[in-house]
Scaffold this active site. Structure first.
Site, short mmCIF file in Angstrom:
data_model
loop_
_atom_site.label_atom_id
_atom_site.label_comp_id
_atom_site.label_asym_id
_atom_site.label_seq_id
_atom_site.Cartn_x
_atom_site.Cartn_y
_atom_site.Cartn_z
N HIS A 99 0.82 -1.22 0.00
CA HIS A 99 0.00 0.00 0.00
C HIS A 99 0.85 1.27 0.00
O HIS A 99 1.97 1.30 0.53
CB HIS A 99 -0.92 0.00 1.23
N HIS B 296 11.85 -0.29 -13.08
CA HIS B 296 11.64 -1.73 -13.27
C HIS B 296 11.79 -2.41 -11.91
O HIS B 296 12.85 -2.33 -11.29
CB HIS B 296 12.67 -2.27 -14.27
C1 LIG Z 1 24.02 -5.14 -8.68
C2 LIG Z 1 24.39 -5.47 -10.11
C3 LIG Z 1 23.60 -4.59 -11.08
C4 LIG Z 1 25.89 -5.15 -10.21
O1 LIG Z 1 26.34 -5.44 -11.48
P1 LIG Z 1 27.81 -4.90 -11.90
O2 LIG Z 1 27.84 -3.40 -11.81
O3 LIG Z 1 28.13 -5.53 -13.22
O4 LIG Z 1 28.74 -5.40 -10.72
P2 LIG Z 1 29.79 -6.61 -10.70
O5 LIG Z 1 29.18 -7.88 -11.17
O6 LIG Z 1 31.05 -6.12 -11.34
O7 LIG Z 1 30.03 -6.77 -9.12
C5 LIG Z 1 30.69 -5.77 -8.37
C6 LIG Z 1 30.85 -6.31 -6.96
O8 LIG Z 1 29.55 -6.38 -6.33
C7 LIG Z 1 29.25 -7.75 -5.96
N1 LIG Z 1 27.85 -7.97 -6.29
C8 LIG Z 1 27.27 -7.83 -7.52
N2 LIG Z 1 25.95 -8.06 -7.45
C9 LIG Z 1 25.70 -8.38 -6.16
C10 LIG Z 1 24.52 -8.74 -5.48
N3 LIG Z 1 23.34 -8.79 -6.13
N4 LIG Z 1 24.60 -8.97 -4.16
C11 LIG Z 1 25.79 -8.92 -3.50
N5 LIG Z 1 26.95 -8.57 -4.11
C12 LIG Z 1 26.91 -8.32 -5.42
C13 LIG Z 1 30.20 -8.61 -6.79
O9 LIG Z 1 30.44 -9.83 -6.16
C14 LIG Z 1 31.40 -7.73 -6.89
O10 LIG Z 1 32.10 -7.82 -5.67
P3 LIG Z 1 33.72 -7.75 -5.63
O11 LIG Z 1 34.09 -6.39 -6.15
O12 LIG Z 1 34.04 -7.93 -4.18
O13 LIG Z 1 34.19 -8.86 -6.50
C15 LIG Z 1 24.10 -6.96 -10.49
O14 LIG Z 1 25.03 -7.84 -9.90
C16 LIG Z 1 22.70 -7.40 -10.07
O15 LIG Z 1 22.41 -7.81 -8.94
N6 LIG Z 1 21.79 -7.31 -11.07
C17 LIG Z 1 20.42 -7.69 -10.90
C18 LIG Z 1 19.97 -8.57 -12.06
C19 LIG Z 1 18.50 -8.78 -12.06
O16 LIG Z 1 17.83 -8.79 -11.05
N7 LIG Z 1 17.95 -8.89 -13.26
C20 LIG Z 1 16.52 -9.03 -13.43
C21 LIG Z 1 16.19 -9.32 -14.88
S1 LIG Z 1 14.46 -9.37 -15.11
#
Ligand SMILES: CC(C)(COP(=O)(O)OP(=O)(O)OC[C@H]1O[C@@H](n2cnc3c(N)ncnc32)[C@H](O)[C@@H]1OP(=O)(O)O)[C@@H](O)C(=O)NCCC(=O)NCCS
Length: 214
Positions: free
Chosen positions: A136, A145
């Site tokens: 709510h 998104h």
């Molecule tokens: C948060 C996010 C956007 C970061 O992506 P990015 O900028 O490419 O970051 P990286 O993959 O380079 O990760 C950077 C650091 O954050 C950490 N990290 C990335 N995503 C994380 C998450 N969801 N939770 C915890 N740690 C995370 C990585 O392990 C990395 O740590 P390190 O530097 O100690 O190695 C991505 O990991 C994520 O969670 N995306 C969501 C995807 C999703 O929900 N899609 C839906 C499609 S419908």
């Protein structure tokens, strides 16, 4: 008379949107989809029409929905098609629940299992994805998104263009700033400023967005 709908986008999200629209009886006739990158001839029987440059010449379409996951791209195309005089439609799964006392904008996608509870406002061109909970009194800004399985507790505000990753949670009354990204599985327990990425439990900032993402 059914509305003639153009779907913009040819990826996985377009499959979901077309699947939802096909569930509506005779309300919409989907004339086809456009895509900058598609190499497939049809999606669920809906034909590929060409890339987005053909849209101004598509006299047959009178309404549209942008079925692209990237928030910035979806915003740009949405605004362009509004300027062309096309009407945005919503694709709301019949297996979702949208309270009659919620306020819903245009060009919105609500996927199966999502719940939008009373007194929440969903602005234009938002994706409320599979199995999400918008409780709510939430406000979700335009072009945001909310990814599958994530939950917004009561009174949460999500800024324009923000992305809430899969299975993230936001506790009551918190604000996610414009164009910020909440990583998959994060738990947001404090307000998040604009244009940052946060991850983890509790969610902490890992980076500032590059200018082109804002
Ligand atoms: C948060 C996010 C956007 C970061 O992506 P990015 O900028 O490419 O970051 P990286 O993959 O380079 O990760 C950077 C650091 O954050 C950490 N990290 C990335 N995503 C994380 C998450 N969801 N939770 C915890 N740690 C995370 C990585 O392990 C990395 O740590 P390190 O530097 O100690 O190695 C991505 O990991 C994520 O969670 N995306 C969501 C995807 C999703 O929900 N899609 C839906 C499609 S419908």
């Amino acid at each position: 008379m059914s509305k003639k709908v153009l779907v913009v986008g040819g990826g996985g999200h377009a499959k979901v949107v077309i699947d939802i629209l096909k569930g509506y009886d005779d309300c919409y006739e989907i004339i086809g989809f456009t895509s900058q990158t598609s190499d497939i001839e049809n999606i669920l029987g809906v034909p590929y029409l060409g890339d987005d440059s053909i849209i101004p010449n598509l006299q047959i379409a009178n309404c549209f929905i942008v079925a692209i996951g990237n928030n910035k791209t979806r915003k740009n195309i949405f605004e362009r098609l509004i300027r062309l005089g096309l009407e945005p439609i919503n694709a709301i799964s019949q297996s979702s629940y949208v309270s009659p006392n919620a306020h819903i904008g245009r060009g919105i996608v609500v996927v199966a299992g999502a719940v939008i509870n009373p007194c929440s406002t969903i602005h234009d061109n938002v994706i409320i994805n599979t199995l999400t909970g918008i409780d709510h009194d939430c406000v979700v800004g335009a072009h945001a998104h909310i990814a599958p399985g994530s939950s917004l507790a009561g009174g949460v505000k999500v800024g324009e263009g923000a992305f809430i990753g899969m299975k993230a949670s936001v506790i009551p009354e918190k604000t996610i700033g414009e164009w910020s990204v909440v990583g998959s599985g994060a738990v947001v327990v404090s307000d998040i400023p604009s244009a940052v990425t946060v991850v983890g439990v509790p969610a902490k900032k890992i980076l500032e967005q590059k200018d082109e993402l804002k």
